[in-house]
Every structure is written in C-alpha cells, then in structure tokens.
Design an enzyme around this catalytic site. Structure first.
Site, PDB file in Angstrom:
ATOM      1  N   THR A 119       0.811  -1.210   0.000  1.00  0.00           N
ATOM      2  CA  THR A 119       0.000   0.000   0.000  1.00  0.00           C
ATOM      3  C   THR A 119       0.847   1.264   0.000  1.00  0.00           C
ATOM      4  O   THR A 119       1.981   1.272   0.504  1.00  0.00           O
ATOM      5  CB  THR A 119      -0.899   0.013   1.257  1.00  0.00           C
ATOM      6  OG1 THR A 119      -1.490   1.301   1.442  1.00  0.00           O
ATOM      7  CG2 THR A 119      -0.086  -0.293   2.514  1.00  0.00           C
ATOM      8  N   TYR A 144      -2.431   0.397  10.007  1.00  0.00           N
ATOM      9  CA  TYR A 144      -2.534  -0.399   8.782  1.00  0.00           C
ATOM     10  C   TYR A 144      -1.260  -0.283   7.945  1.00  0.00           C
ATOM     11  O   TYR A 144      -0.692  -1.283   7.508  1.00  0.00           O
ATOM     12  CB  TYR A 144      -3.744   0.070   7.970  1.00  0.00           C
ATOM     13  CG  TYR A 144      -3.799  -0.514   6.579  1.00  0.00           C
ATOM     14  CD1 TYR A 144      -4.171  -1.835   6.376  1.00  0.00           C
ATOM     15  CD2 TYR A 144      -3.471   0.257   5.467  1.00  0.00           C
ATOM     16  CE1 TYR A 144      -4.219  -2.374   5.091  1.00  0.00           C
ATOM     17  CE2 TYR A 144      -3.515  -0.272   4.190  1.00  0.00           C
ATOM     18  CZ  TYR A 144      -3.887  -1.587   4.007  1.00  0.00           C
ATOM     19  OH  TYR A 144      -3.912  -2.119   2.747  1.00  0.00           O
TER      20      TYR A 144
END
Length: 311
Positions: A119, A144
């Site tokens: 990501t 995250y």
C-alpha cells in the site's frame, strides 16, 4: 501454472482470479469469506476452474492444499485504515501474523514465488510527491500502513533466507466493481440514506491518486512476468490525482442528485491515519514498458458507474 490466491473472493482478489482463469491457470482460492463473497468467483467454481478453501489463515488445515503450487498471490488482509486506529489487534493478526504463516507454508511446501499487495500508506506523509519506491524514511502514520511495512520486511527476509522470489506492489487507491469500502462506497451509502446532504470527512481537499481495478491487475501480472530479482518492489497507481470534493461531485452527478448539499467535517485529514496528499511515482514500472491507460478522474467515474450497477 498452479496459482494460490489468498483473499481471492474479495474485491481485488476476485478480479485477479478472473484474469488467472482466463489465462488457463489452475487456481486455488483461500478465503474465510468474512469480507469476500463466494458469488464473485462462483461461476469459476461451478465450472471446476477454481477450488475454494473456506478457511481463516490464522487456522490450520489450508496448508495441506498447497502441494505443487507454483506461485502464491497473498491479497488477504484487514484493509480498514480507519478501524486500525480504533482497534489495532485485528490488523496485527490478519496482516502480519497471517503473512508470517503464508511464508512458513511456502517454505515448507517449496513454493518459489510470492506476489504481495502492499500500500501507499507505507510512505506516511511523504515529502516527495510523486513518491518513488526508494523514498525514505518510511514512516507510516497508520497502524494499517505499519502492518503492511512489517509484512514487506518479513517477506524480504524469507526471500533472501530461503531462496524465494517476491513481487511487492504498493497500491494507490484501487477502485471499481465489487469494492466493499472506500470513499466512493461511503458516499453512495450515505446518499442512499440521505440524498439531500452528503457528509464529507475532512475539508474535501484531500488529494490522491486512484486507479481502476482492471488496470491494477494488468500492471501486477505484467511486472510479475518482466521483473526477475529476488525482491521486486513497484508502485501501482495513476499519473495524476483528484480531490475528495471532486469525487463527491462525480458521485452526485452519476446518481442524478444535482441539489445535494455538501457538509464538511473539517481538518486536512478525514480520519486518524489519513494521508492528505498522495501520488505514487510509476516511473519504475514504466521502465518495464507498462503505463496506466486512464487517470484518476476516469477511474473514479468508471468505478462509480460499476458500483451503482451493483445496487
């Protein structure tokens, strides 16, 4: 080619499975279906082109199905950036621990190749935009993002220690049909509940790169076929960006709601861990002679139309 896809009934995973099946590959999907949906790959299961093992990666038993696998696509993860700031434990378990268990299973079953979906959030609030893969320091501002960066480190160590190869793809915002979360799905849900007013988190000026999911899958598989190093890390995104207010305008246009009023909650971040400005450099993957065919605005409009068809 025998491919294993974790999270293969989810948003990006199911589109990947579609492509792998179209290529004639044998495909095994491992998915707990807590977020994924069997119906996204049901036609392939019914045609005996895909086998589904419905199990959680934190449990035992799925490993026995890996014998003879050539390649692992590890997409299963807890993708909720906002929720990771509320309760970090599921993110730690479903991202870091699950990835460790995947790597151990690969080591024990001699699976030589791993494709991992990471990501843009590993970069944190990057000072260089567009942000290249060699940007430092990597300082995620969300749990995250930190979990994905930890997974990257684990993967690198296993590849160098046990003779594996990996392709790590750091995604911009990937959007499109079957998506279950994100700004577009949030806007559609809110407008279905109250078409007169749309709450927009932050000041609406958050500006980011978006890419339609089919472009993302094409980039992944292209780079996997071209780059042959031990650890191959690539950004995947569009070559431009769009702000949240413009996304809201596209959603209301496509829903034919010209009188909807926008209400902003204020602040440059929409939530804890939100990165206000993000665009990834795709120069590295362009060096392999791949480039995105559409930009952020067109990706958003296509995604909105596809998601509205699913209502």
């Amino acid at each position: 080619m025998f491919d294993v896809v974790t999270g293969g009934a989810g948003f990006i995973g199911s589109h990947l499975v579609d492509t792998l099946v179209a290529q004639g590959n044998e495909v095994l999907v491992i998915d707990s279906l807590c977020a994924g949906r069997r119906e996204t790959i049901a036609r392939h299961i019914d045609d005996y082109k895909v086998r589904l093992v419905q199990m959680d990666l934190l449990e035992d038993g799925w490993q026995e199905h890996l014998e003879g696998a050539d390649r692992m696509f590890h997409l299963a993860a807890d993708p909720d950036v906002r929720q990771s700031a509320v309760n970090p434990f599921p993110t730690m378990q479903n991202n870091i621990m699950a990835t460790y268990r995947i790597l151990e299973a690969m080591r024990l079953h001699n699976i030589p190749e791993l494709v991992f979906t990471s990501t843009s959030t590993v970069y944190g609030d990057a000072a260089v935009i567009p942000t290249p893969e060699n940007y430092t320091p990597l300082e995620p501002i969300s749990v995250y993002g930190a979990s994905k960066l930890a997974c990257e480190a684990l993967i690198s160590s296993y590849c160098h220690s046990f003779g594996m190869k990996t392709w790590i793809f750091r995604f911009a915002n990937i959007i499109g049909a079957r998506s279950g979360h994100g700004v577009i799905t949030d806007f559609i849900r809110k407008l279905n509940e109250n078409p007169a007013e749309l709450e927009i988190l932050g000041d609406g000026k958050q500006t980011k790169s978006y890419l339609e999911v089919h472009e993302c899958i094409a980039a992944m598989l292209y780079a996997t076929g071209k780059a042959k190093g031990t650890v191959n890390t690539f950004n995947i995104g569009s070559e431009d960006w769009i702000d949240v207010k413009s996304i809201a305008e596209i959603v209301t246009e496509e829903m034919h709601l010209p009188t909807t009023k926008f209400r902003f909650t204020g602040g440059e971040r929409g939530w804890v861990g939100d990165v206000p400005k993000m665009q990834l450099s795709v120069e590295k993957i362009k060096g392999l002679r791949w480039k995105p065919q559409i930009g952020s605005r067109e990706s958003v409009r296509l995604a909105v139309r596809d998601l509205l068809k699913e209502r």
